[in-house]
Scaffold this motif. Structure first.
Motif, PDB file in Angstrom:
ATOM      1  N   PHE A 198      -0.916  18.053 -52.595  1.00 50.50           N
ATOM      2  CA  PHE A 198      -1.669  18.880 -51.647  1.00 50.50           C
ATOM      3  C   PHE A 198      -2.302  20.076 -52.349  1.00 50.50           C
ATOM      4  N   LEU A 199      -1.533  20.777 -53.191  1.00 45.61           N
ATOM      5  CA  LEU A 199      -2.045  21.971 -53.865  1.00 45.61           C
ATOM      6  C   LEU A 199      -3.190  21.627 -54.816  1.00 45.61           C
ATOM      7  N   HIS A 200      -3.069  20.527 -55.548  1.00 43.94           N
ATOM      8  CA  HIS A 200      -4.152  20.112 -56.441  1.00 43.94           C
ATOM      9  C   HIS A 200      -5.429  19.845 -55.647  1.00 43.94           C
ATOM     10  N   GLU A 201      -5.307  19.100 -54.557  1.00 44.20           N
ATOM     11  CA  GLU A 201      -6.492  18.758 -53.767  1.00 44.20           C
ATOM     12  C   GLU A 201      -7.113  20.002 -53.139  1.00 44.20           C
ATOM     13  N   VAL A 214     -10.997  21.331 -54.115  1.00 46.95           N
ATOM     14  CA  VAL A 214     -12.043  21.394 -53.091  1.00 46.95           C
ATOM     15  C   VAL A 214     -12.559  22.814 -52.898  1.00 46.95           C
ATOM     16  N   ASN A 215     -11.669  23.798 -52.933  1.00 44.68           N
ATOM     17  CA  ASN A 215     -12.042  25.164 -52.561  1.00 44.68           C
ATOM     18  C   ASN A 215     -12.373  26.083 -53.737  1.00 44.68           C
ATOM     19  N   TYR A 216     -11.797  25.826 -54.903  1.00 44.63           N
ATOM     20  CA  TYR A 216     -12.002  26.734 -56.043  1.00 44.63           C
ATOM     21  C   TYR A 216     -12.152  25.912 -57.324  1.00 44.63           C
ATOM     22  N   TYR A 243      -9.940  26.187 -60.618  1.00 40.32           N
ATOM     23  CA  TYR A 243      -9.016  25.061 -60.800  1.00 40.32           C
ATOM     24  C   TYR A 243      -9.079  24.555 -62.235  1.00 40.32           C
ATOM     25  N   ALA A 244     -10.283  24.390 -62.758  1.00 40.19           N
ATOM     26  CA  ALA A 244     -10.434  23.958 -64.145  1.00 40.19           C
ATOM     27  C   ALA A 244      -9.915  25.015 -65.105  1.00 40.19           C
ATOM     28  N   ALA A 260     -19.596  18.372 -59.238  1.00 31.60           N
ATOM     29  CA  ALA A 260     -19.740  19.596 -60.025  1.00 31.60           C
ATOM     30  C   ALA A 260     -21.196  19.809 -60.427  1.00 31.60           C
ATOM     31  N   SER A 261     -21.558  21.069 -60.591  1.00 36.24           N
ATOM     32  CA  SER A 261     -22.897  21.400 -61.075  1.00 36.24           C
ATOM     33  C   SER A 261     -22.961  21.155 -62.584  1.00 36.24           C
TER      34      SER A 261
END
Length: 484
Positions: free
Chosen positions: A42-45, A49-51, A55-56, A82-83
Motif C-alpha cells: 500500500f505504501l509503495h503504491e 502515485v502521489n509523489y 519516491y524515486a 513519468a515525464s
C-alpha cells in the motif's frame, strides 16, 4: 489550509522512508510477515502515485535492499507515467542503486521484471549496462546460471558484448562443448561426474552438486571450508555445529573486517560462556568496527546518553532473531565512539553490553528520566517503541520535558526504531513531538540522527524536498551517467 497540506505531504514522505528502512517483509515480534507485505504494498503504491519524484529519490535515503528493489521495479513498470525529465533522473538513480544492491537481489529483480513483462527500452538499457559492467561475468554465469541467462535474453543482449570467453558455449551448449579453457567453467563441468571437483567450486554452487553426489553434510563442510567467504562462514556456524564441523568454519572468521551490525549479530549469537572467554577479543573488534564507522566524527558529538532496549521484544522473531537487540548493541558501541562523554542506559539495568540478552518488560519511561537527568546534548533511544511498564509513561516524560523542563530544546532527542509496525503503517513513535526514524543497520545512525529533525511533524514539504534534492545530488556526484 496550505500549511496543513504542506505538512501532511512531508509526513507522508517521512512515513514511507521510515517504513522502507525498517520493514523487510519478515515476521516481527508484534506482527507477521503477511501483514508487513500488505502494508508495504500500500505504501509503495501510495507514494508512486502521489509523489513520484520523491519516491524515486528515497533510493538515496538508506532504504533497505528489499524496498530499494521494489521501488526500482515499480518505476520501470510505470515509465510511461513519468515525464522525460523524471525518466532521466530515475534512470541515473536506478543505475546507481543497482550497483549498491547485493548481486542476488539484482538478479531476483531482473527475474521479476521478466515475469511482469516489463521490457521497454529503458529497462533493457539498464539491464544491459549493469551486465556489461560486471567484474566477473563467468562467476555469475555459473552461480546465477538461469537468472543470468534470463537477464541476457530479456535485455536482448549479445553474448559477445559481455567480457569473458566461452560464455556462449557455457550458456547454450555446454553438453557438446567439451573441455573449457575457463577454469571455473571446466570445474563446473567436471563436478557433474567427479565428486572431487565439487570442493573446488564456490560454496553456493557446490552445495547443489553435493546433494547429487550424496556427500554428507559433515564431509561437505569440512572440505568446502577453504572456498567459504566471510559471510558464508558466519551463516554456516550453526549448521556446522550440528554436524560436528564448527571448528573448521568458525576458526577462520575474521572479526577485523566485519561490518559493525553484522559483528554485533555474530557476538550475540555466541553462547554466553564463549562471549566471556573471548571478552577482550570481541570488545576490541566491536570498538574497532565502531571507530571505522565514526571516522572523523569520533568524539565530536558532545555529551550523549542512550536508552537501549533489551526487553523481551528485542528478541525479534524466528525470521529476524535478536535483530532489535543487535541494532541496540551496535548502536551502543558506535555512540561510545561518537560522543565525548557517553552514558548507556539499558532497560534491564545491566552494565555489561557484551552479555546483553532480551528479557523483561519495556520500561522506557524510567530510563528516559535517568537519561534526561544529566541534561545531555543528545539523548538517543533505540527501541521498538512498545512502552508498556507502565503504558504511556515514556510519552508523558517526553511531553513534560519538552514543555516545562527544556522548552528551548537544549537536549536533542532522537528515537531510532528497528521494527516496522504493520498495523500502524509506520515505525512506532514514543511521543508526537519526539522525532522517530526507522533504522536497519547501526552504520546509518549518524545520518539518521541528522535526518530525525524532519520527523517532528513541524517540517514542510519544501524543506524536506530541499534536503532530499541535496542527498540526490551528492549521491549521484560520482556515478557514471546512465544513458537509459
Amino acid at each position: 489550509m496550505e500549511l496543513l497540506a504542506d505538512r501532511a505531504a512531508a509526513e507522508d514522505v517521512l512515513l514511507f522512508v521510515n517504513a522502507a528502512i525498517a520493514a523487510t517483509g519478515q515476521r516481527e515480534f508484534h506482527s507477521d510477515g503477511d501483514a508487513q507485505q500488505w502494508s508495504m504494498e500500500f505504501l509503495h503504491e501510495y507514494m508512486l502515485v502521489n509523489y513520484r519524484d520523491l519516491y524515486a529519490a528515497t533510493l538515496t535515503l538508506g532504504v533497505n535492499d528489499r524496498n530499494a528493489a521494489a521501488i526500482i521495479l515499480r518505476l520501470l513498470q510505470t515509465g510511461r507515467d513519468a515525464s522525460p525529465a523524471q525518466r532521466h533522473v530515475e534512470g541515473r538513480l536506478i543505475a546507481k542503486a543497482l550497483t549498491e544492491l547485493p548481486t542476488h537481489r539484482v538478479y531476483h529483480l531482473f527475474t521479476a521484471l521478466r515475469k511482469a513483462r516489463v521490457n521497454n527500452r529503458r529497462t533493457r538499457a539498464i539491464i544491459r549496462e549493469w551486465l556489461v559492467a560486471r567484474p566477473d561475468p563467468a562467476f555469475e554465469a555459473v552461480k546465477y546460471r538461469s537468472a543470468f541467462l534470463s537477464a541476457v535474453r530479456h535485455a536482448h543482449l549479445k553474448i559477445e558484448d559481455l567480457p569473458g570467453e566461452e560464455l556462449d558455449a557455457f550458456l547454450f551448449g555446454w553438453h557438446s562443448a567439451g573441455r573449457f579453457a575457463t577454469p571455473l567453467f571446466e570445474t563446473w563441468r567436471r563436478a557433474h561426474f567427479d565428486r572431487r571437483a565439487v570442493f573446488e567450486l564456490p560454496y553456493t554452487i557446490a552445495e547443489g552438486f553435493a546433494a547429487g553426489h550424496r556427500i554428507t553434510r559433515a564431509e561437505f563442510l569440512e572440505k568446502i571450508a577453504p572456498q567459504l567467504t566471510r559471510n558464508e562462514r558466519l551463516r554456516l556456524q550453526r549448521s556446522a555445529a550440528w554436524t560436528g564441523a564448527l571448528g573448521v568454519v568458525a576458526d577462520a572468521v575474521d572479526l577485523s573486517r566485519m561490518p559493525l551490525t553484522r559483528l554485533a549479530a555474530y557476538v550475540l549469537a555466541l553462547p554466553v560462556e564463549e562471549r566471556e572467554q573471548r571478552r577482550l577479543e570481541l570488545t576490541d573488534a566491536l570498538r574497532a568496527a565502531a571507530l571505522r564507522v565514526a571516522g572523523l566524527r569520533a568524539g565530536t558529538w558532545g555529551r550523549v546518553a542512550a536508552v537501549l532496549d533489551d526487553s523481551y521484544s528485542a528478541s525479534g522473531s524466528s525470521e529476524k532473531r535478536r535483530r532489535p537487540l543487535v541494532v541496540a548493541l551496535a548502536a551502543h558501541f558506535l555512540l561510545r565512539e561518537l560522543a565525548s562523554d557517553y552514558r548507556p542506559l539499558w532497560l534491564s539495568g545491566d552494565e555489561d553490553p557484551l552479555m546483553a540478552r532480551a528479557r523483561g518488560v519495556t520500561a522506557l519511561g524510567e530510563r528516559l528520566l535517568d537519561g534526561l537527568e544529566t541534561r545531555p546534548d543528545l539523548l538517543v533511544v533505540v527501541s521498538d517503541g512498545w512502552d508498556n511498564a507502565p503504558v504511556g509513561m515514556a510519552a508523558a516524560v517526553l511531553r513534560v520535558w519538552g514543555e516545562r523542563l527544556d522548552p528551548e530544546g537544549k537536549t536533542a532527542v532522537a528515537h531510532l526504531n528497528p521494527v516496522f509496525d504493520a498495523a500502524g503503517l509506520q515505525v512506532r513513535r514514543l511521543a508526537p513531538t519526539t522525532p522517530t526514524v526507522g533504522i536497519r543497520d547501526a552504520e546509518d545512525l549518524p545520518e539518521l540522527v541528522a535526518f530525525a529533525r524532519f520527523a517532528t511533524g513541524r517540517t514542510g514539504i519544501a524543506e524536506l524536498r530541499a534536503h532530499i534534492d541535496s542527498r540526490v545530488e551528492h549521491w549521484l556526484s560520482e556515478e557514471t551517467p546512465c544513458t537509459a
